[in-house]
Design a protein around this motif. Structure first.
Motif, PDB file in Angstrom:
ATOM      1  N   ARG A 155       7.236   1.948   6.097  1.00  0.00           N
ATOM      2  CA  ARG A 155       8.543   2.507   5.741  1.00  0.00           C
ATOM      3  C   ARG A 155       8.331   3.677   4.798  1.00  0.00           C
ATOM      4  NH1 ARG A 155      12.602  -1.983   3.703  1.00  0.00           N
ATOM      5  NH2 ARG A 155      13.937  -0.161   3.828  1.00  0.00           N
ATOM      6  N   LEU A 156       9.382   4.440   4.607  1.00  0.00           N
ATOM      7  CA  LEU A 156       9.351   5.496   3.598  1.00  0.00           C
ATOM      8  C   LEU A 156       9.612   4.880   2.228  1.00  0.00           C
ATOM      9  CD1 LEU A 156      11.368   8.283   5.410  1.00  0.00           C
ATOM     10  CD2 LEU A 156       8.919   8.315   4.892  1.00  0.00           C
ATOM     11  N   PHE A 157       8.909   5.339   1.218  1.00  0.00           N
ATOM     12  CA  PHE A 157       9.121   4.855  -0.146  1.00  0.00           C
ATOM     13  C   PHE A 157      10.549   5.151  -0.593  1.00  0.00           C
ATOM     14  CE2 PHE A 157       7.534   5.206  -4.801  1.00  0.00           C
ATOM     15  CZ  PHE A 157       7.767   3.861  -5.030  1.00  0.00           C
ATOM     16  N   THR A 158      11.097   6.260  -0.139  1.00  0.00           N
ATOM     17  CA  THR A 158      12.464   6.628  -0.523  1.00  0.00           C
ATOM     18  C   THR A 158      13.517   5.685   0.055  1.00  0.00           C
ATOM     19  OG1 THR A 158      12.471   8.256   1.265  1.00  0.00           O
ATOM     20  CG2 THR A 158      11.985   9.067  -0.960  1.00  0.00           C
ATOM     21  N   ASP A 159      13.136   4.837   1.001  1.00  0.00           N
ATOM     22  CA  ASP A 159      14.077   3.818   1.500  1.00  0.00           C
ATOM     23  C   ASP A 159      14.517   2.884   0.380  1.00  0.00           C
ATOM     24  OD1 ASP A 159      13.774   4.874   4.039  1.00  0.00           O
ATOM     25  OD2 ASP A 159      12.560   3.204   4.807  1.00  0.00           O
ATOM     26  N   ALA A 185       4.211   9.119  10.227  1.00  0.00           N
ATOM     27  CA  ALA A 185       3.768   9.363  11.606  1.00  0.00           C
ATOM     28  C   ALA A 185       2.244   9.265  11.722  1.00  0.00           C
ATOM     29  CB  ALA A 185       4.255  10.728  12.077  1.00  0.00           C
ATOM     30  N   ASP A 186       1.531   9.799  10.744  1.00  0.00           N
ATOM     31  CA  ASP A 186       0.068   9.725  10.759  1.00  0.00           C
ATOM     32  C   ASP A 186      -0.419   8.283  10.676  1.00  0.00           C
ATOM     33  OD1 ASP A 186      -0.062  12.496  10.948  1.00  0.00           O
ATOM     34  OD2 ASP A 186      -0.498  12.783   8.820  1.00  0.00           O
ATOM     35  N   ILE A 187       0.246   7.490   9.856  1.00  0.00           N
ATOM     36  CA  ILE A 187      -0.116   6.071   9.729  1.00  0.00           C
ATOM     37  C   ILE A 187       0.171   5.349  11.049  1.00  0.00           C
ATOM     38  CG2 ILE A 187       0.458   3.890   8.583  1.00  0.00           C
ATOM     39  CD1 ILE A 187       1.217   5.716   6.090  1.00  0.00           C
ATOM     40  N   GLU A 188       1.384   5.522  11.557  1.00  0.00           N
ATOM     41  CA  GLU A 188       1.758   4.843  12.803  1.00  0.00           C
ATOM     42  C   GLU A 188       0.864   5.274  13.964  1.00  0.00           C
ATOM     43  OE1 GLU A 188       3.425   2.297  13.349  1.00  0.00           O
ATOM     44  OE2 GLU A 188       4.938   2.126  11.779  1.00  0.00           O
ATOM     45  N   GLY A 189       0.374   6.497  13.921  1.00  0.00           N
ATOM     46  CA  GLY A 189      -0.531   6.977  14.956  1.00  0.00           C
ATOM     47  C   GLY A 189      -1.856   6.234  14.990  1.00  0.00           C
ATOM     48  N   GLN A 190      -2.157   5.523  13.920  1.00  0.00           N
ATOM     49  CA  GLN A 190      -3.401   4.745  13.847  1.00  0.00           C
ATOM     50  C   GLN A 190      -3.188   3.262  14.156  1.00  0.00           C
ATOM     51  OE1 GLN A 190      -6.112   5.605  10.527  1.00  0.00           O
ATOM     52  NE2 GLN A 190      -4.679   7.211   9.926  1.00  0.00           N
ATOM     53  N   ARG A 191      -1.925   2.857  14.310  1.00  0.00           N
ATOM     54  CA  ARG A 191      -1.633   1.441  14.557  1.00  0.00           C
ATOM     55  C   ARG A 191      -2.282   1.025  15.881  1.00  0.00           C
ATOM     56  NH1 ARG A 191       1.993  -2.067  12.417  1.00  0.00           N
ATOM     57  NH2 ARG A 191       3.256  -0.440  11.405  1.00  0.00           N
ATOM     58  N   PHE A 204      -2.254  -5.589   4.242  1.00  0.00           N
ATOM     59  CA  PHE A 204      -1.062  -5.442   3.406  1.00  0.00           C
ATOM     60  C   PHE A 204       0.179  -5.964   4.118  1.00  0.00           C
ATOM     61  CE2 PHE A 204      -4.111  -2.494   1.740  1.00  0.00           C
ATOM     62  CZ  PHE A 204      -3.973  -2.664   0.372  1.00  0.00           C
ATOM     63  N   ASP A 205       1.147  -6.395   3.320  1.00  0.00           N
ATOM     64  CA  ASP A 205       2.429  -6.867   3.854  1.00  0.00           C
ATOM     65  C   ASP A 205       3.383  -5.716   4.126  1.00  0.00           C
ATOM     66  OD1 ASP A 205       1.751  -9.633   3.567  1.00  0.00           O
ATOM     67  OD2 ASP A 205       2.158  -9.448   1.417  1.00  0.00           O
ATOM     68  N   LEU A 206       3.202  -4.624   3.391  1.00  0.00           N
ATOM     69  CA  LEU A 206       4.100  -3.482   3.505  1.00  0.00           C
ATOM     70  C   LEU A 206       3.324  -2.211   3.190  1.00  0.00           C
ATOM     71  CD1 LEU A 206       7.024  -2.328   3.781  1.00  0.00           C
ATOM     72  CD2 LEU A 206       7.297  -2.776   1.324  1.00  0.00           C
ATOM     73  N   ILE A 207       3.530  -1.182   3.997  1.00  0.00           N
ATOM     74  CA  ILE A 207       2.909   0.115   3.770  1.00  0.00           C
ATOM     75  C   ILE A 207       4.038   1.108   3.550  1.00  0.00           C
ATOM     76  CG2 ILE A 207       1.459   1.935   4.741  1.00  0.00           C
ATOM     77  CD1 ILE A 207       0.100  -0.331   6.433  1.00  0.00           C
ATOM     78  N   LEU A 208       3.981   1.819   2.422  1.00  0.00           N
ATOM     79  CA  LEU A 208       5.036   2.763   2.068  1.00  0.00           C
ATOM     80  C   LEU A 208       4.501   4.186   2.080  1.00  0.00           C
ATOM     81  CD1 LEU A 208       6.752   0.717  -0.767  1.00  0.00           C
ATOM     82  CD2 LEU A 208       7.556   1.088   1.574  1.00  0.00           C
ATOM     83  N   ALA A 209       5.049   5.000   2.965  1.00  0.00           N
ATOM     84  CA  ALA A 209       4.645   6.389   3.108  1.00  0.00           C
ATOM     85  C   ALA A 209       5.535   7.271   2.238  1.00  0.00           C
ATOM     86  CB  ALA A 209       4.762   6.812   4.568  1.00  0.00           C
ATOM     87  N   MET A 210       4.963   8.362   1.755  1.00  0.00           N
ATOM     88  CA  MET A 210       5.714   9.266   0.888  1.00  0.00           C
ATOM     89  C   MET A 210       6.574  10.260   1.656  1.00  0.00           C
ATOM     90  SD  MET A 210       5.073   8.229  -2.123  1.00  0.00           S
ATOM     91  CE  MET A 210       4.346   6.607  -2.038  1.00  0.00           C
ATOM     92  N   ASP A 211       6.255  10.503   2.923  1.00  0.00           N
ATOM     93  CA  ASP A 211       7.085  11.405   3.718  1.00  0.00           C
ATOM     94  C   ASP A 211       6.938  11.066   5.200  1.00  0.00           C
ATOM     95  OD1 ASP A 211       4.805  12.870   4.803  1.00  0.00           O
ATOM     96  OD2 ASP A 211       4.768  14.059   2.964  1.00  0.00           O
ATOM     97  N   ALA A 212       7.759  11.718   6.037  1.00  0.00           N
ATOM     98  CA  ALA A 212       7.780  11.415   7.469  1.00  0.00           C
ATOM     99  C   ALA A 212       6.459  11.743   8.150  1.00  0.00           C
ATOM    100  CB  ALA A 212       8.930  12.167   8.137  1.00  0.00           C
ATOM    101  N   LEU A 267       0.855  -1.182   0.000  1.00  0.00           N
ATOM    102  CA  LEU A 267       0.000   0.000   0.000  1.00  0.00           C
ATOM    103  C   LEU A 267       0.893   1.235   0.000  1.00  0.00           C
ATOM    104  CD1 LEU A 267      -2.870   1.239   0.245  1.00  0.00           C
ATOM    105  CD2 LEU A 267      -2.536   1.195   2.733  1.00  0.00           C
ATOM    106  N   PHE A 268       0.672   2.133  -0.948  1.00  0.00           N
ATOM    107  CA  PHE A 268       1.382   3.403  -1.034  1.00  0.00           C
ATOM    108  C   PHE A 268       0.486   4.473  -0.420  1.00  0.00           C
ATOM    109  CE2 PHE A 268       2.721   0.793  -4.617  1.00  0.00           C
ATOM    110  CZ  PHE A 268       4.103   0.828  -4.490  1.00  0.00           C
ATOM    111  N   VAL A 269       1.046   5.324   0.453  1.00  0.00           N
ATOM    112  CA  VAL A 269       0.228   6.306   1.159  1.00  0.00           C
ATOM    113  C   VAL A 269       0.851   7.697   1.089  1.00  0.00           C
ATOM    114  CG1 VAL A 269      -0.876   6.906   3.352  1.00  0.00           C
ATOM    115  CG2 VAL A 269      -0.548   4.498   2.754  1.00  0.00           C
ATOM    116  N   CYS A 270       0.017   8.676   0.755  1.00  0.00           N
ATOM    117  CA  CYS A 270       0.413  10.083   0.810  1.00  0.00           C
ATOM    118  C   CYS A 270      -0.677  10.838   1.565  1.00  0.00           C
ATOM    119  CB  CYS A 270       0.676  10.655  -0.582  1.00  0.00           C
ATOM    120  SG  CYS A 270      -0.764  10.810  -1.662  1.00  0.00           S
ATOM    121  N   LEU A 271      -0.749  12.124   1.382  1.00  0.00           N
ATOM    122  CA  LEU A 271      -1.695  12.943   2.137  1.00  0.00           C
ATOM    123  C   LEU A 271      -3.129  12.793   1.633  1.00  0.00           C
ATOM    124  CD1 LEU A 271      -2.112  15.038   4.376  1.00  0.00           C
ATOM    125  CD2 LEU A 271      -1.551  16.811   2.695  1.00  0.00           C
ATOM    126  N   GLY A 272      -3.371  13.096   0.360  1.00  0.00           N
ATOM    127  CA  GLY A 272      -4.739  13.092  -0.159  1.00  0.00           C
ATOM    128  C   GLY A 272      -5.057  11.987  -1.134  1.00  0.00           C
TER     129      GLY A 272
END
Length: 161
Positions: free
Chosen positions: A114-118, A98-104, A86-94, A7-12
């Motif tokens: 993880r960050l996609f840029t990783d 943080a917003d995703i992890e705040g919902q864990r 999902f097996d992996l969630i990739l965030a576009m920025d920090a 899953l790729f995640v950004c703001l909107g």
């Protein structure tokens, strides 16, 4: 290629994450149609402002110019259930991370985030980048697309390995 769901995640969910989904689909298809059957890809946004909307027009135009079709994608909001889906969630920025992890619901449970840029290859012109800039604000749709292409190439390599 290993079976995986990403899953790729950004703001909107109208610029970066649907672009990452579309680019990754194309990169996997380059390896052959059978390999794509082992990969589930989706995208979402941490905010719900654009739920149900198509990707942002200028982002679609930049992607279309390079052969990526995002016309059928529609924005959705990240949900707690995504940690288990999902097996992996990739965030576009920090901040997205943080917003995703705040919902864990419980620390250490569910998909890693993880960050996609990783996944940027060391030889990328963008090596060292720590986020995918939001072209909705920067207006640099081509630059964002180039960075996403490099990240997707690195992710494809990691999955194939």
């Amino acid at each position: 290629m290993k079976t995986a769901s990403i899953l790729f995640v950004c703001l909107g969910n109208i610029c970066r994450s649907p672009t990452a989904e579309a680019v990754m689909r194309a990169k996997v298809e380059e390896l052959g149609p059978d390999l794509g059957a082992n990969l589930v890809l989706d995208s979402a946004g941490t905010g719900g402002w654009h739920v149900g909307e198509a990707p942002y027009g200028p982002m679609q135009a930049a992607a279309r110019a390079r052969g990526y079709d995002m016309a059928g994608l529609r924005a959705r909001q990240f949900a707690v259930a995504d940690f288990g889906a999902f097996d992996l969630i990739l965030a576009m920025d920090a901040q997205n991370l943080a917003d995703i992890e705040g919902q864990r619901p419980q620390a250490g449970q569910g998909a890693p985030v993880r960050l996609f840029t990783d996944y940027l290859p060391a030889q990328s012109a963008f090596a060292g980048a720590d986020h995918v800039p939001d072209p909705y604000y920067t207006r640099d749709f081509d630059g964002t697309l180039s960075l996403i292409e490099d990240c997707a190439e690195g992710l494809r390599t990691a999955l194939a390995g």
